[in-house]
Design a protein around this motif. Structure first.
Motif, PDB file in Angstrom:
ATOM      1  N   GLN B  14       0.839  -1.191   0.000  1.00  0.00           N
ATOM      2  CA  GLN B  14       0.000   0.000   0.000  1.00  0.00           C
ATOM      3  C   GLN B  14       0.879   1.248   0.000  1.00  0.00           C
ATOM      4  N   MET B  15       0.420   2.243  -0.687  1.00  0.00           N
ATOM      5  CA  MET B  15       1.118   3.525  -0.683  1.00  0.00           C
ATOM      6  C   MET B  15       1.336   4.001   0.754  1.00  0.00           C
ATOM      7  N   GLY B  16       2.526   4.481   1.042  1.00  0.00           N
ATOM      8  CA  GLY B  16       2.832   4.951   2.383  1.00  0.00           C
ATOM      9  C   GLY B  16       3.492   3.920   3.276  1.00  0.00           C
ATOM     10  N   GLN B  17       3.438   2.675   2.869  1.00  0.00           N
ATOM     11  CA  GLN B  17       4.058   1.614   3.662  1.00  0.00           C
ATOM     12  C   GLN B  17       5.557   1.543   3.387  1.00  0.00           C
ATOM     13  N   GLU B  18       6.237   0.898   4.295  1.00  0.00           N
ATOM     14  CA  GLU B  18       7.676   0.659   4.148  1.00  0.00           C
ATOM     15  C   GLU B  18       7.908  -0.719   3.549  1.00  0.00           C
ATOM     16  N   VAL B  19       8.920  -0.810   2.708  1.00  0.00           N
ATOM     17  CA  VAL B  19       9.247  -2.072   2.051  1.00  0.00           C
ATOM     18  C   VAL B  19      10.731  -2.357   2.243  1.00  0.00           C
ATOM     19  N   GLN B  64      14.313   8.804   1.145  1.00  0.00           N
ATOM     20  CA  GLN B  64      13.308   7.757   1.215  1.00  0.00           C
ATOM     21  C   GLN B  64      13.959   6.358   1.199  1.00  0.00           C
ATOM     22  N   PHE B  65      15.168   6.307   0.686  1.00  0.00           N
ATOM     23  CA  PHE B  65      15.844   5.036   0.498  1.00  0.00           C
ATOM     24  C   PHE B  65      16.985   4.883   1.504  1.00  0.00           C
ATOM     25  N   SER B  66      17.242   3.642   1.858  1.00  0.00           N
ATOM     26  CA  SER B  66      18.433   3.348   2.652  1.00  0.00           C
ATOM     27  C   SER B  66      18.880   1.929   2.345  1.00  0.00           C
ATOM     28  N   VAL B  67      20.156   1.673   2.540  1.00  0.00           N
ATOM     29  CA  VAL B  67      20.696   0.331   2.336  1.00  0.00           C
ATOM     30  C   VAL B  67      21.437  -0.084   3.592  1.00  0.00           C
ATOM     31  N   GLU B  68      21.519  -1.403   3.731  1.00  0.00           N
ATOM     32  CA  GLU B  68      22.153  -1.933   4.925  1.00  0.00           C
ATOM     33  C   GLU B  68      22.713  -3.306   4.615  1.00  0.00           C
ATOM     34  N   ARG B  69      23.814  -3.619   5.289  1.00  0.00           N
ATOM     35  CA  ARG B  69      24.333  -4.981   5.233  1.00  0.00           C
ATOM     36  C   ARG B  69      24.282  -5.482   6.673  1.00  0.00           C
ATOM     37  N   LYS B  78      15.820  -0.532   1.753  1.00  0.00           N
ATOM     38  CA  LYS B  78      14.593  -0.141   2.435  1.00  0.00           C
ATOM     39  C   LYS B  78      14.023   1.087   1.733  1.00  0.00           C
ATOM     40  N   ILE B  79      12.733   1.015   1.447  1.00  0.00           N
ATOM     41  CA  ILE B  79      12.026   2.150   0.854  1.00  0.00           C
ATOM     42  C   ILE B  79      10.965   2.570   1.844  1.00  0.00           C
ATOM     43  N   ARG B  80      11.100   3.761   2.377  1.00  0.00           N
ATOM     44  CA  ARG B  80      10.138   4.261   3.353  1.00  0.00           C
ATOM     45  C   ARG B  80       9.014   4.996   2.642  1.00  0.00           C
ATOM     46  N   SER B  81       7.823   4.914   3.243  1.00  0.00           N
ATOM     47  CA  SER B  81       6.688   5.692   2.754  1.00  0.00           C
ATOM     48  C   SER B  81       6.573   5.609   1.225  1.00  0.00           C
ATOM     49  N   THR B  82       6.316   4.409   0.748  1.00  0.00           N
ATOM     50  CA  THR B  82       6.305   4.172  -0.696  1.00  0.00           C
ATOM     51  C   THR B  82       5.276   5.020  -1.424  1.00  0.00           C
ATOM     52  N   LYS B  83       5.633   5.376  -2.655  1.00  0.00           N
ATOM     53  CA  LYS B  83       4.753   6.147  -3.532  1.00  0.00           C
ATOM     54  C   LYS B  83       4.424   5.301  -4.763  1.00  0.00           C
ATOM     55  N   LEU B  84       3.380   5.700  -5.460  1.00  0.00           N
ATOM     56  CA  LEU B  84       2.994   4.950  -6.657  1.00  0.00           C
ATOM     57  C   LEU B  84       4.154   4.847  -7.643  1.00  0.00           C
ATOM     58  N   GLU B 107      17.724 -11.698 -10.218  1.00  0.00           N
ATOM     59  CA  GLU B 107      16.559 -11.750 -11.094  1.00  0.00           C
ATOM     60  C   GLU B 107      15.571 -10.607 -10.837  1.00  0.00           C
ATOM     61  N   GLY B 108      15.788  -9.883  -9.772  1.00  0.00           N
ATOM     62  CA  GLY B 108      14.948  -8.725  -9.521  1.00  0.00           C
ATOM     63  C   GLY B 108      13.813  -8.984  -8.547  1.00  0.00           C
ATOM     64  N   SER B 109      13.383  -7.898  -7.909  1.00  0.00           N
ATOM     65  CA  SER B 109      12.181  -7.913  -7.066  1.00  0.00           C
ATOM     66  C   SER B 109      11.211  -6.916  -7.666  1.00  0.00           C
ATOM     67  N   TRP B 110      10.062  -7.418  -8.041  1.00  0.00           N
ATOM     68  CA  TRP B 110       9.068  -6.547  -8.679  1.00  0.00           C
ATOM     69  C   TRP B 110       8.206  -5.942  -7.586  1.00  0.00           C
ATOM     70  N   LEU B 111       8.264  -4.627  -7.444  1.00  0.00           N
ATOM     71  CA  LEU B 111       7.489  -3.922  -6.425  1.00  0.00           C
ATOM     72  C   LEU B 111       6.327  -3.202  -7.087  1.00  0.00           C
ATOM     73  N   THR B 112       5.136  -3.479  -6.585  1.00  0.00           N
ATOM     74  CA  THR B 112       3.935  -2.789  -7.043  1.00  0.00           C
ATOM     75  C   THR B 112       3.360  -2.026  -5.872  1.00  0.00           C
ATOM     76  N   VAL B 113       3.245  -0.718  -6.022  1.00  0.00           N
ATOM     77  CA  VAL B 113       2.663   0.123  -4.984  1.00  0.00           C
ATOM     78  C   VAL B 113       1.254   0.499  -5.434  1.00  0.00           C
ATOM     79  N   VAL B 114       0.281   0.211  -4.570  1.00  0.00           N
ATOM     80  CA  VAL B 114      -1.119   0.468  -4.942  1.00  0.00           C
ATOM     81  C   VAL B 114      -1.750   1.499  -3.998  1.00  0.00           C
TER      82      VAL B 114
END
Lengths: 114, 114
Positions: B14-19, B64-69, B78-84, B107-114
């Motif tokens: 959902q839009m606004g969620q963290e991924v 909005q973005f951050s990376v971590e090991r 990490k994508i905070r507060s996702t947008k369409l 192979e990728g991660s397909w992210l769909t924000v609704v």
């Protein structure tokens, strides 16, 4: 940042024909790499050519590099329907001793008709 | 052949969620990357990571973005507060250190924000 730009954007050929795709870039590079992407899939590395190399072969692939013209070409000989994919060139700059950050062009969409 | 693995392969949020997108790079690689590809568009560089810190990032990679090991094997985006407009395929990649090293992509991660 450095980017490769491919042309043509789309190429349609018959099986058995050769396919040539071109890539141009703007600044000095250390190496140039070609990748392939099937629809919806990850990027598969095809071949790397260094800035001091002019031509490289791998199976049915032949890559040339002309640093004076800042261009590269990818030739696929005796194409097969399974070669249908998008092809991207990517470049790494000369000025980042540790970085190998690649920048991609928009790609050439190759369709090989059986 | 060793490979870069990514999870999940597809996530709807959902839009606004963290991924959080996860990646396991090739084990002896030291350089890690995230790229994204909006449907039908070119592959765009987001960030590179070396020695537990960001090496380079693009203008896309904002607060909005951050990376971590978080441990010795995983590399996360990490994508905070996702947008369409964050809907895209996100590719993780890894390479050895230094110019001229091939970058291997997952192979990728397909992210769909609704």
């Amino acid at each position: 940042s450095q980017q490769g730009e491919e042309d043509p954007q789309a190429l349609s050929i018959q099986e058995g024909e050769n396919a040539t795709m071109n890539c141009s870039y703007k600044t000095s590079i250390n190496n140039l790499q070609w990748y392939r992407q099937n629809s919806g899939r990850g990027l598969v590395h095809l071949i790397l050519i260094r800035s001091n190399e002019r031509e490289k072969h791998s199976g049915r692939l032949r890559v040339t590099l002309d640093t004076s013209k800042k261009s590269s070409s990818l030739l696929i000989t005796a194409s097969r329907a399974a070669d249908t994919a998008s092809y991207f060139c990517a470049t790494a700059t000369q000025y980042s001793p540790l970085n190998n950050d690649m920048r991609f062009g928009a790609g050439t969409r190759l369709t090989v008709k059986p | 052949e060793p490979e870069v693995t990514q999870t999940p392969s597809h996530q709807v949020t959902q839009m606004g969620q963290e991924v959080i997108l996860r990646c396991v790079p090739i084990s002896n690689h030291l350089y890690f990357y995230w790229y994204r590809q909006i449907l039908g568009q070119k592959v765009e560089f987001l960030v590179s990571f070396y020695n537990n810190e960001i090496s380079e990032k693009s203008e896309i990679f904002d607060d909005q973005f951050s990376v971590e090991r978080p441990d010795g094997s995983n590399f996360t985006l990490k994508i905070r507060s996702t947008k369409l407009e964050d809907s895209a395929m996100y590719f993780c990649a890894s390479s050895g250190i230094g110019l001229g090293n091939t970058i291997y992509f997952g192979e990728g991660s397909w992210l769909t924000v609704v």
